[in-house]
Design a protein around this motif. Structure first.
Motif, PDB file in Angstrom:
ATOM      1  N   GLY A 179       0.813  -1.206   0.000  1.00  0.00           N
ATOM      2  CA  GLY A 179       0.000   0.000   0.000  1.00  0.00           C
ATOM      3  C   GLY A 179       0.847   1.256   0.000  1.00  0.00           C
ATOM      4  O   GLY A 179       2.066   1.218   0.220  1.00  0.00           O
ATOM      5  N   ALA A 180       0.203   2.395  -0.219  1.00  0.00           N
ATOM      6  CA  ALA A 180       0.911   3.671  -0.328  1.00  0.00           C
ATOM      7  C   ALA A 180       1.605   4.061   0.963  1.00  0.00           C
ATOM      8  O   ALA A 180       2.643   4.728   0.937  1.00  0.00           O
ATOM      9  CB  ALA A 180      -0.069   4.769  -0.750  1.00  0.00           C
ATOM     10  N   ASN A 181       1.053   3.662   2.102  1.00  0.00           N
ATOM     11  CA  ASN A 181       1.621   4.047   3.391  1.00  0.00           C
ATOM     12  C   ASN A 181       2.260   2.879   4.125  1.00  0.00           C
ATOM     13  O   ASN A 181       2.600   2.997   5.305  1.00  0.00           O
ATOM     14  CB  ASN A 181       0.541   4.677   4.270  1.00  0.00           C
ATOM     15  N   THR A 182       2.410   1.736   3.437  1.00  0.00           N
ATOM     16  CA  THR A 182       2.986   0.558   4.087  1.00  0.00           C
ATOM     17  C   THR A 182       4.246   0.111   3.336  1.00  0.00           C
ATOM     18  O   THR A 182       5.348   0.481   3.690  1.00  0.00           O
ATOM     19  CB  THR A 182       1.949  -0.577   4.159  1.00  0.00           C
ATOM     20  N   VAL A 183       4.084  -0.694   2.277  1.00  0.00           N
ATOM     21  CA  VAL A 183       5.198  -1.169   1.450  1.00  0.00           C
ATOM     22  C   VAL A 183       4.783  -1.029  -0.005  1.00  0.00           C
ATOM     23  O   VAL A 183       3.684  -1.443  -0.382  1.00  0.00           O
ATOM     24  CB  VAL A 183       5.525  -2.654   1.745  1.00  0.00           C
ATOM     25  N   HIS A 184       5.646  -0.466  -0.824  1.00  0.00           N
ATOM     26  CA  HIS A 184       5.310  -0.346  -2.251  1.00  0.00           C
ATOM     27  C   HIS A 184       6.581  -0.258  -3.083  1.00  0.00           C
ATOM     28  O   HIS A 184       7.676   0.030  -2.582  1.00  0.00           O
ATOM     29  CB  HIS A 184       4.414   0.872  -2.512  1.00  0.00           C
ATOM     30  N   GLY A 185       6.429  -0.521  -4.380  1.00  0.00           N
ATOM     31  CA  GLY A 185       7.533  -0.358  -5.306  1.00  0.00           C
ATOM     32  C   GLY A 185       7.662   1.094  -5.721  1.00  0.00           C
ATOM     33  O   GLY A 185       6.724   1.883  -5.587  1.00  0.00           O
ATOM     34  N   ILE A 186       8.830   1.453  -6.225  1.00  0.00           N
ATOM     35  CA  ILE A 186       9.068   2.811  -6.713  1.00  0.00           C
ATOM     36  C   ILE A 186       9.747   2.741  -8.076  1.00  0.00           C
ATOM     37  O   ILE A 186      10.401   1.757  -8.419  1.00  0.00           O
ATOM     38  CB  ILE A 186       9.942   3.627  -5.741  1.00  0.00           C
ATOM     39  N   GLY A 230      12.610   0.101  -7.525  1.00  0.00           N
ATOM     40  CA  GLY A 230      13.147  -0.046  -6.181  1.00  0.00           C
ATOM     41  C   GLY A 230      12.028  -0.435  -5.240  1.00  0.00           C
ATOM     42  O   GLY A 230      10.897  -0.713  -5.664  1.00  0.00           O
ATOM     43  N   LEU A 231      12.325  -0.448  -3.957  1.00  0.00           N
ATOM     44  CA  LEU A 231      11.369  -0.867  -2.936  1.00  0.00           C
ATOM     45  C   LEU A 231      11.402   0.124  -1.784  1.00  0.00           C
ATOM     46  O   LEU A 231      12.480   0.498  -1.311  1.00  0.00           O
ATOM     47  CB  LEU A 231      11.726  -2.268  -2.426  1.00  0.00           C
ATOM     48  N   ALA A 232      10.227   0.544  -1.327  1.00  0.00           N
ATOM     49  CA  ALA A 232      10.110   1.446  -0.183  1.00  0.00           C
ATOM     50  C   ALA A 232       9.281   0.768   0.906  1.00  0.00           C
ATOM     51  O   ALA A 232       8.150   0.356   0.648  1.00  0.00           O
ATOM     52  CB  ALA A 232       9.460   2.765  -0.601  1.00  0.00           C
ATOM     53  N   VAL A 233       9.862   0.631   2.090  1.00  0.00           N
ATOM     54  CA  VAL A 233       9.137   0.116   3.254  1.00  0.00           C
ATOM     55  C   VAL A 233       8.851   1.315   4.159  1.00  0.00           C
ATOM     56  O   VAL A 233       9.719   1.771   4.896  1.00  0.00           O
ATOM     57  CB  VAL A 233       9.945  -0.959   4.000  1.00  0.00           C
ATOM     58  N   ARG A 234       7.641   1.838   4.090  1.00  0.00           N
ATOM     59  CA  ARG A 234       7.297   3.046   4.837  1.00  0.00           C
ATOM     60  C   ARG A 234       6.859   2.738   6.262  1.00  0.00           C
ATOM     61  O   ARG A 234       6.978   3.589   7.141  1.00  0.00           O
ATOM     62  CB  ARG A 234       6.195   3.817   4.107  1.00  0.00           C
ATOM     63  N   ASP A 235       6.334   1.547   6.475  1.00  0.00           N
ATOM     64  CA  ASP A 235       5.894   1.164   7.818  1.00  0.00           C
ATOM     65  C   ASP A 235       6.358  -0.266   8.069  1.00  0.00           C
ATOM     66  O   ASP A 235       5.854  -1.211   7.458  1.00  0.00           O
ATOM     67  CB  ASP A 235       4.370   1.259   7.928  1.00  0.00           C
ATOM     68  N   TRP A 236       7.349  -0.432   8.957  1.00  0.00           N
ATOM     69  CA  TRP A 236       7.943  -1.745   9.179  1.00  0.00           C
ATOM     70  C   TRP A 236       6.939  -2.756   9.709  1.00  0.00           C
ATOM     71  O   TRP A 236       7.124  -3.965   9.587  1.00  0.00           O
ATOM     72  CB  TRP A 236       9.127  -1.627  10.141  1.00  0.00           C
ATOM     73  N   ARG A 237       5.817  -2.284  10.282  1.00  0.00           N
ATOM     74  CA  ARG A 237       4.812  -3.199  10.823  1.00  0.00           C
ATOM     75  C   ARG A 237       4.053  -3.932   9.729  1.00  0.00           C
ATOM     76  O   ARG A 237       3.340  -4.903  10.007  1.00  0.00           O
ATOM     77  CB  ARG A 237       3.824  -2.427  11.696  1.00  0.00           C
ATOM     78  N   ALA A 238       4.196  -3.489   8.473  1.00  0.00           N
ATOM     79  CA  ALA A 238       3.430  -4.051   7.360  1.00  0.00           C
ATOM     80  C   ALA A 238       4.051  -5.318   6.786  1.00  0.00           C
ATOM     81  O   ALA A 238       3.535  -5.878   5.813  1.00  0.00           O
ATOM     82  CB  ALA A 238       3.273  -3.011   6.248  1.00  0.00           C
TER      83      ALA A 238
END
Length: 328
Positions: free
Chosen positions: A175-182, A221-229
């Motif tokens: 998700g946009a605020n959890t884990v997403h590709g970039i 790339g990969l963005a992990v915005r919230d480690w709890r996800a």
């Protein structure tokens, strides 16, 4: 949903956005042949070489207020990080003489070659999503194993295996605020292809011949915005997966997966997806036949029937997840 620049979208949605362009056709091929890449949501980066983002590290303070008494200001805690993008590239050179042999089927022949390269790039990106390590391979982006690397890391559950014949199971909420590709700012999402036409090239001995050249590129790339996800069940000993309940080497996958799913906040796990390889999926299904064991059902998901579901969330078989991981 319809894709808009700046928002996250799956490959299927991006393919629809680029419909009518060659890039869209290639994205559609990728979407048909991969599982995890169909689930990842992608967002355009705010930099040409990566994505500067904030990771929430703490919640703000909130207060009960009395009449005629003020409320202290507060704010959430964030850490700013820059996620890197990598550039995956392949060059296809087909001998002009071979192309001519196919006559009016030349386009179909070139498309068959495109599918082979597409599959190879799909596997490489999926592999990097899990195992990318820019410290060892600087051109890659960092994958999930680099972000959940040790037994004492948050949201890592130790299954007790040792040695180098282990595997992992992953529960991920995209998700946009959890884990997403970039993908880099100003670029096109997904795989791009360029027809370079006929060019001179050389064989292994340096002798020249004419070839039709195609270039395939995928910047991501990969963005992990919230480690709890994300939750990782690590150190699952693959040599013991066939042990049944009551055996000495039995791995209680029921207990492990219940603990893992309950680590994730409910609002995230209600949208999360399990990922494991063929060896672990087979073990899950075999253990489900034991009375009172794995809570495994089958239903419709991802536009398919008979998809296994574990504790209410679908399972994707993802064979880029190794059965030869070294225990962490």
């Amino acid at each position: 949903m319809a894709y808009e620049k700046g928002l996250v979208a799956t490959l299927a949605e991006l393919e629809d956005f680029y419909r009518g362009k060659h890039a869209g056709d290639v994205i559609e091929l990728m979407n048909q042949t991969n599982d995890i890449l169909s689930d990842v949501q992608w967002s355009e980066s705010n930099h040409s070489d990566g994505h500067l983002t904030r990771i929430r590290t703490g919640l703000p303070e909130v207060y009960w207020r009395r009449l005629y008494r003020g409320t202290p200001p507060s704010k959430s805690q964030w850490s700013q990080v820059k996620e890197a993008c990598g550039m995956l590239e392949a060059r296809v050179e087909l001998d002009v003489a071979e192309i001519e042999l196919y006559g009016d089927r030349a386009k179909a022949f070139r498309l068959s070659e495109a599918q082979a390269f597409t599959e190879a790039m799909r596997q490489k990106v999926a592999q990097t999503l899990f195992y990318g390590d820019s410290n060892v391979r600087p051109d890659e982006f960092n994958g999930l194993c680099m972000r959940y690397p040790a037994q004492n890391s948050p949201h890592v559950l130790n299954a007790g295996g040792t040695g180098n014949k282990c595997t992992s199971a992953w529960l991920i909420c995209w998700g946009a605020n959890t884990v997403h590709g970039i993908y880099p700012k100003g670029s096109t999402a997904g795989l791009q292809s360029e027809d370079k036409g006929e060019q001179p090239t050389t064989d292994d001995e340096g002798r020249k011949f004419q070839a039709v050249v195609d270039i395939y590129k995928w910047k991501c790339g990969l963005a992990v915005r919230d480690w709890r996800a994300v939750v990782r069940i690590a150190n699952i000993d693959t040599t013991k997966l066939m042990a049944r309940k009551g055996d000495k080497d039995f791995i209680d996958l029921q207990a492990l997966t219940i603990q893992a799913k309950n680590m994730m906040p409910e609002n995230m796990r209600s949208k999360a997806i399990w990922y494991c390889n063929q060896d672990l999926l087979t073990a899950l299904e075999l253990q489900s036949s034991d009375a009172g064991n794995i809570h495994l059902t089958y239903g419709e998901a991802f536009a398919s029937k008979s998809v296994p579901s574990l504790h209410g969330r679908p399972i994707r078989q993802c064979d880029v997840i190794l059965s030869t991981e070294k225990a962490i």
